[in-house]
Every structure is written in structure tokens, then in C-alpha cells.
Design a protein around this motif. Sequence first.
Motif, PDB file in Angstrom:
ATOM      1  N   MET A 242       0.580  -1.303  -0.038  1.00 56.46           N
ATOM      2  CA  MET A 242       0.109   0.108   0.042  1.00 56.46           C
ATOM      3  C   MET A 242       1.053   1.315  -0.106  1.00 56.46           C
ATOM      4  SD  MET A 242      -3.353  -0.961   2.515  1.00 56.46           S
ATOM      5  CE  MET A 242      -4.475  -2.090   1.638  1.00 56.46           C
ATOM      6  N   PRO A 243       1.802   1.386   0.804  1.00 52.26           N
ATOM      7  CA  PRO A 243       2.782   2.795   0.931  1.00 52.26           C
ATOM      8  C   PRO A 243       3.617   2.710  -0.553  1.00 52.26           C
ATOM      9  CG  PRO A 243       2.874   1.587   3.134  1.00 52.26           C
ATOM     10  CD  PRO A 243       2.306   0.442   2.086  1.00 52.26           C
ATOM     11  N   MET A 244       3.948   1.689  -1.088  1.00 52.40           N
ATOM     12  CA  MET A 244       4.599   1.773  -2.468  1.00 52.40           C
ATOM     13  C   MET A 244       3.834   2.017  -3.513  1.00 52.40           C
ATOM     14  SD  MET A 244       7.169  -1.475  -2.239  1.00 52.40           S
ATOM     15  CE  MET A 244       8.129  -1.014  -3.521  1.00 52.40           C
ATOM     16  N   GLU A 245       2.288   1.612  -3.297  1.00 51.92           N
ATOM     17  CA  GLU A 245       1.464   2.057  -4.364  1.00 51.92           C
ATOM     18  C   GLU A 245       1.164   3.789  -4.277  1.00 51.92           C
ATOM     19  OE1 GLU A 245      -2.293  -0.061  -5.707  1.00 51.92           O
ATOM     20  OE2 GLU A 245      -3.297   1.350  -4.486  1.00 51.92           O
ATOM     21  N   VAL A 246       1.047   4.289  -3.005  1.00 50.15           N
ATOM     22  CA  VAL A 246       0.987   5.727  -2.593  1.00 50.15           C
ATOM     23  C   VAL A 246       2.118   6.298  -3.551  1.00 50.15           C
ATOM     24  CG1 VAL A 246       1.243   7.615  -1.087  1.00 50.15           C
ATOM     25  CG2 VAL A 246      -0.087   5.642  -0.528  1.00 50.15           C
ATOM     26  N   LEU A 247       3.387   5.789  -3.462  1.00 55.79           N
ATOM     27  CA  LEU A 247       4.654   6.482  -4.047  1.00 55.79           C
ATOM     28  C   LEU A 247       4.020   6.222  -5.853  1.00 55.79           C
ATOM     29  CD1 LEU A 247       7.636   5.133  -2.307  1.00 55.79           C
ATOM     30  CD2 LEU A 247       6.871   7.471  -2.663  1.00 55.79           C
ATOM     31  N   ALA A 248       3.702   5.077  -6.257  1.00 53.86           N
ATOM     32  CA  ALA A 248       3.411   4.988  -7.642  1.00 53.86           C
ATOM     33  C   ALA A 248       2.463   5.814  -8.226  1.00 53.86           C
ATOM     34  CB  ALA A 248       2.978   3.431  -7.838  1.00 53.86           C
ATOM     35  N   ASP A 249       1.519   6.533  -7.325  1.00 54.67           N
ATOM     36  CA  ASP A 249       0.397   7.164  -7.895  1.00 54.67           C
ATOM     37  C   ASP A 249      -0.465   6.728  -9.063  1.00 54.67           C
ATOM     38  OD1 ASP A 249      -1.098   9.520  -7.724  1.00 54.67           O
ATOM     39  OD2 ASP A 249       0.228  10.689  -9.009  1.00 54.67           O
ATOM     40  N   PRO A 250      -1.120   5.471  -8.758  1.00 56.65           N
ATOM     41  CA  PRO A 250      -1.795   5.118 -10.180  1.00 56.65           C
ATOM     42  C   PRO A 250      -3.015   6.013 -10.453  1.00 56.65           C
ATOM     43  CG  PRO A 250      -2.341   3.818  -8.345  1.00 56.65           C
ATOM     44  CD  PRO A 250      -1.141   4.599  -7.780  1.00 56.65           C
ATOM     45  N   HIS A 251      -3.494   6.089 -11.626  1.00 53.25           N
ATOM     46  CA  HIS A 251      -4.629   6.884 -12.077  1.00 53.25           C
ATOM     47  C   HIS A 251      -5.864   6.252 -11.172  1.00 53.25           C
ATOM     48  CE1 HIS A 251      -7.714   8.861 -14.250  1.00 53.25           C
ATOM     49  NE2 HIS A 251      -6.864   9.742 -14.506  1.00 53.25           N
ATOM     50  N   PRO A 252      -6.823   7.147 -10.824  1.00 53.84           N
ATOM     51  CA  PRO A 252      -7.887   6.708 -10.164  1.00 53.84           C
ATOM     52  C   PRO A 252      -8.768   5.482 -10.877  1.00 53.84           C
ATOM     53  CG  PRO A 252      -7.947   8.941  -9.905  1.00 53.84           C
ATOM     54  CD  PRO A 252      -6.526   8.582 -10.857  1.00 53.84           C
ATOM     55  N   LEU A 253      -8.655   5.494 -12.461  1.00 46.64           N
ATOM     56  CA  LEU A 253      -9.348   4.515 -13.047  1.00 46.64           C
ATOM     57  C   LEU A 253      -8.424   3.021 -12.815  1.00 46.64           C
ATOM     58  CD1 LEU A 253      -9.841   6.075 -16.550  1.00 46.64           C
ATOM     59  CD2 LEU A 253     -11.482   5.363 -14.723  1.00 46.64           C
ATOM     60  N   ARG A 254      -7.285   3.261 -12.305  1.00 44.19           N
ATOM     61  CA  ARG A 254      -6.645   1.760 -12.138  1.00 44.19           C
ATOM     62  C   ARG A 254      -6.947   1.476 -10.591  1.00 44.19           C
ATOM     63  NH1 ARG A 254      -0.700   0.592 -11.340  1.00 44.19           N
ATOM     64  NH2 ARG A 254       0.023   2.569 -12.136  1.00 44.19           N
ATOM     65  N   ARG A 255      -7.271   2.415  -9.918  1.00 46.26           N
ATOM     66  CA  ARG A 255      -7.703   1.866  -8.516  1.00 46.26           C
ATOM     67  C   ARG A 255      -9.191   1.282  -8.614  1.00 46.26           C
ATOM     68  NH1 ARG A 255      -4.532   6.555  -7.122  1.00 46.26           N
ATOM     69  NH2 ARG A 255      -6.498   8.018  -6.775  1.00 46.26           N
ATOM     70  N   ARG A 256      -9.780   2.251  -9.713  1.00 47.38           N
ATOM     71  CA  ARG A 256     -11.232   1.543  -9.622  1.00 47.38           C
ATOM     72  C   ARG A 256     -11.437   0.213 -10.280  1.00 47.38           C
ATOM     73  NH1 ARG A 256     -15.248   5.047 -13.760  1.00 47.38           N
ATOM     74  NH2 ARG A 256     -14.673   6.684 -12.024  1.00 47.38           N
ATOM     75  N   TYR A 257     -10.450  -0.111 -11.268  1.00 48.38           N
ATOM     76  CA  TYR A 257     -10.468  -1.353 -12.418  1.00 48.38           C
ATOM     77  C   TYR A 257      -9.426  -2.365 -11.947  1.00 48.38           C
ATOM     78  CZ  TYR A 257     -13.865   1.259 -14.982  1.00 48.38           C
ATOM     79  OH  TYR A 257     -14.868   2.205 -15.583  1.00 48.38           O
ATOM     80  N   ALA A 258      -8.846  -2.357 -10.780  1.00 47.28           N
ATOM     81  CA  ALA A 258      -7.975  -3.299 -10.136  1.00 47.28           C
ATOM     82  C   ALA A 258      -8.152  -3.431  -8.815  1.00 47.28           C
ATOM     83  CB  ALA A 258      -6.361  -3.234 -10.539  1.00 47.28           C
ATOM     84  N   PRO A 259      -9.345  -3.545  -8.086  1.00 44.81           N
ATOM     85  CA  PRO A 259      -9.737  -3.082  -6.811  1.00 44.81           C
ATOM     86  C   PRO A 259      -9.230  -4.587  -5.737  1.00 44.81           C
ATOM     87  CG  PRO A 259     -11.855  -3.752  -7.942  1.00 44.81           C
ATOM     88  CD  PRO A 259     -10.814  -3.415  -8.927  1.00 44.81           C
ATOM     89  N   SER A 260      -9.076  -5.522  -6.564  1.00 41.82           N
ATOM     90  CA  SER A 260      -8.987  -6.716  -5.847  1.00 41.82           C
ATOM     91  C   SER A 260      -7.522  -6.991  -5.487  1.00 41.82           C
ATOM     92  CB  SER A 260      -9.166  -8.168  -6.715  1.00 41.82           C
ATOM     93  OG  SER A 260     -10.751  -8.029  -6.736  1.00 41.82           O
ATOM     94  N   TYR A 261      -6.473  -6.042  -6.060  1.00 38.43           N
ATOM     95  CA  TYR A 261      -5.018  -6.638  -6.010  1.00 38.43           C
ATOM     96  C   TYR A 261      -4.575  -6.256  -4.680  1.00 38.43           C
ATOM     97  CZ  TYR A 261      -0.035  -6.732  -7.332  1.00 38.43           C
ATOM     98  OH  TYR A 261       1.264  -7.227  -7.106  1.00 38.43           O
ATOM     99  N   ALA A 262      -4.756  -5.197  -3.713  1.00 38.95           N
ATOM    100  CA  ALA A 262      -4.447  -4.958  -2.275  1.00 38.95           C
ATOM    101  C   ALA A 262      -4.665  -6.416  -1.561  1.00 38.95           C
ATOM    102  CB  ALA A 262      -4.938  -3.979  -1.790  1.00 38.95           C
ATOM    103  N   GLU A 263      -5.931  -6.950  -1.632  1.00 38.41           N
ATOM    104  CA  GLU A 263      -6.319  -8.111  -0.882  1.00 38.41           C
ATOM    105  C   GLU A 263      -5.312  -9.326  -1.683  1.00 38.41           C
ATOM    106  OE1 GLU A 263      -7.781  -8.695   2.218  1.00 38.41           O
ATOM    107  OE2 GLU A 263      -7.220  -6.767   2.100  1.00 38.41           O
ATOM    108  N   ALA A 264      -5.069  -9.360  -2.837  1.00 36.83           N
ATOM    109  CA  ALA A 264      -4.427 -10.430  -3.328  1.00 36.83           C
ATOM    110  C   ALA A 264      -3.125 -10.566  -2.676  1.00 36.83           C
ATOM    111  CB  ALA A 264      -4.430 -10.483  -4.836  1.00 36.83           C
ATOM    112  N   TRP A 265      -2.252  -9.216  -2.831  1.00 36.37           N
ATOM    113  CA  TRP A 265      -1.013  -9.012  -2.141  1.00 36.37           C
ATOM    114  C   TRP A 265      -1.023  -9.654  -0.826  1.00 36.37           C
ATOM    115  CZ3 TRP A 265       3.536  -9.237  -4.200  1.00 36.37           C
ATOM    116  CH2 TRP A 265       4.565  -9.107  -3.007  1.00 36.37           C
TER     117      TRP A 265
END
Length: 394
Positions: A242-265
Motif C-alpha cells: 500500500m505505501p509503495m502504491e502511494v508512491l506509484a500514484d496510479p490513476h483513479p481508473l486503475r484503482r477503480r478497475y483493479a480493486p482486488s489487488y491489495a487483498e491479493a497481495w
Amino acid sequence: MKATRRAVLAGLGILATPAFALGGRNDLRAALDAAEKDGDPAHLASFDARALPPGQRLDLLTARAGLAIDAKLATATGAERYTLLLQQRSGTNVTPARTRRRLTLELDRLTARADRLFRGLGRTQGSVGERYRALFADPQWHYPDSDAGRDQAVADMNRVLDAARARVPALLGPVPPFCLDVTARRLSAAELAAGRGGYRELPTPQKPGAYVVDLKDIARRPSWSLRGAVHHELLPGHMTQMPMEVLADPHPLRRRYAPSYAEAWGMYAEQLAAADGVYKGDPLGELGHSHWLLFRVTRGLADLGIHLDGWSIDQARAQLIAWQGEPGYFAPFEIDLPRIAKEPATRASEAMAWLDLADTAARVPAARRVMFHQAMLRHGRMRTEVYGDWKRLA
């Protein structure tokens, strides 16, 4: 406190770099913003994903896939709608049939593993679900229902965390140092009085992070169940991704359309710790680890059962009890099952995002596994159809 990208970058002394300076398209963000606003994928038609750096490529591919699914969802009903929701939340390579096969295979594997561990402890009577219920109820593994008991539970979690922290570089490679500045702690008296559940505080360079663990019903959190929670919620789990994702700054559409990844990790991190040998000589701890994974798999199967097979809530509850015995602490059946009924494909997509991640990792040579983990963390979340392209993200 929510960790923002601005706070993280400021703490690291990093200035935001324009996308075009990294070989990307400086107009992609604006096109993505426009597509987010009106849902029209035409804004993205002129971009060549192959020419973009990894983060922008993931933004573009994720947005295109998600917007295309949204267009189909506008008129879909029944099983077709469920399929599209499953794909919207995990990946276009995920279907209900493949999900059912993969979850059933994992259920069988985990059940056999738990049976072997129970037999090694002399617990041979009843189904695996029944034996888990008995193990949860066994008072010898319960912490005292007192401040001292809760303090002991947190201290035990932090000892597990210390060992996990030391192994992060070997398992994941370099991560921002502040990701390791995390602890487990109890809910405060005020939070308990307010009925608050457990939560995370992500670390930043200015402030340590924490998993604030809910120990109200401490009899439902036997000592052997907490190690897996450390690896999922803290390290090498959410407090790296999660903190590394904050650094990566994905576009909100990526957060919307890949919502399962955090739990997957988080689920994959539990397996990663187990494969690293943390349960060697600790069959009870391994049973706790297996129960957490059973919980995830059987929730996914309940999701399929309710929405595709016509199960009632009572049928789903009976099946979950048979499979896993006890629910996950934060998801009692009476709360979780109505939620699954209201959120079709959510739990199945989380489980498949995890299992596809684990299956992809299993195909990576051991000597390149750290490189794989770096690729899967460095640029933020992604959809399952791009896992296999990890070398282009490294």
C-alpha cells in the motif's frame, strides 16, 4: 492518518517528475481524466501502451479494460452480469468456470493440509471444519480477557513482526525504509467504547505505521491465529504494497478497475512467509495460516454459490461451517454473508486475484523471484491479465 503521495514524496526528498521525462506521454493523465469523467474510451485511442513506461502502461491498459467492461455492464443481466463484474474487479482472463475450478482445487489442497496437521497433533475425529471449531474453542490457546491478556497478544504479534521485518529484503528486495517502520497495537479504550473495528495506519517518512488490531472478542483470537494476521496486515503484506502504491500514484481508473489487488497481495504475503519457513516446527501456527486461506477460498465459493447456484444465506452458512468451521474474526457469518449477497463477484474476484498471483509466482524461477516481487510492487496495483507480463514491469 491517511498516507498521501505528497507527504511520502516530501519526506523522501523526491520531487514529482513529469511523465514525459520518464519516457512517457505527458498528455496521458489528461486523457485518463477525461475518460474517467465521461466513460468514453475514445480519449485513450491514440496511445501505444508498448511505448509507455510501466506505470503509465498499467494505467492505460487497466482503464481500457475497465471501460470496455462497464459498457457491456450497462445492458447485462444474470450470469452475464456476474461474469462481467468478476472480470471488472480482477481481470478479463477470469471466468466463473475457471474461478470455480481453481477455488475448488485450492479448497481440496488446504483441507488436505489441515487434516495432515490435525492428525499430527492427534486430532483425528470429525471433519476439518469440526476440528477447527474445537481448536478455536480450546481455552489453552486463549489469551486472558483482560488488559494484560490483550497486551500479551500484541506483544506476541510484534515479536512475529520483528522476525518478518528482518526477512523483507531477502523476500522482496529493496523497499522504502519507512515501510518497515510499523507495529501492531491495540484499539484504545475510546475506540473500543465507540465500537470501532481494527484498521491500518500506513507509514510515511514522517510517521510510523500500525495495524490496530481488534481484540474485543479475544476468545475468538487464539494465539495460533495471529501470526498469519501479522504477515497479511503488516509485513510482508499491506505495509509494503500500500505505501509503495502511494508512491506509484496510479490513476483513479486503475484503482477503480483493479480493486482486488491489495487483498491479493496480502494473501500472497501470507503464503510467502509460510514458504520462507516461519511455521517450521509450529503446526498450530500453520493451522492458523491454513484457516485464513480457507476463509478466503470459501468466501469466494460462497459468492459463486449465492449468485450463480441460487444458494440461500442459510445454505451458504452451512457450507462455510462445514468447510472452515469458524469464520474470520472480522467477518462473522451473520455480517459477511448478507454483504456477499449484496456485492456479487467481490469475494470471488479477490480470491482469484490472489491465486493467479500465486500461480504466476510459482512459474518464476526461484533465482528471479525477488525481481518478480519488485515488479509486482513498484508500480502499484494491476489486473490479473498483466501478471504474466511482469518482466516488462521490472
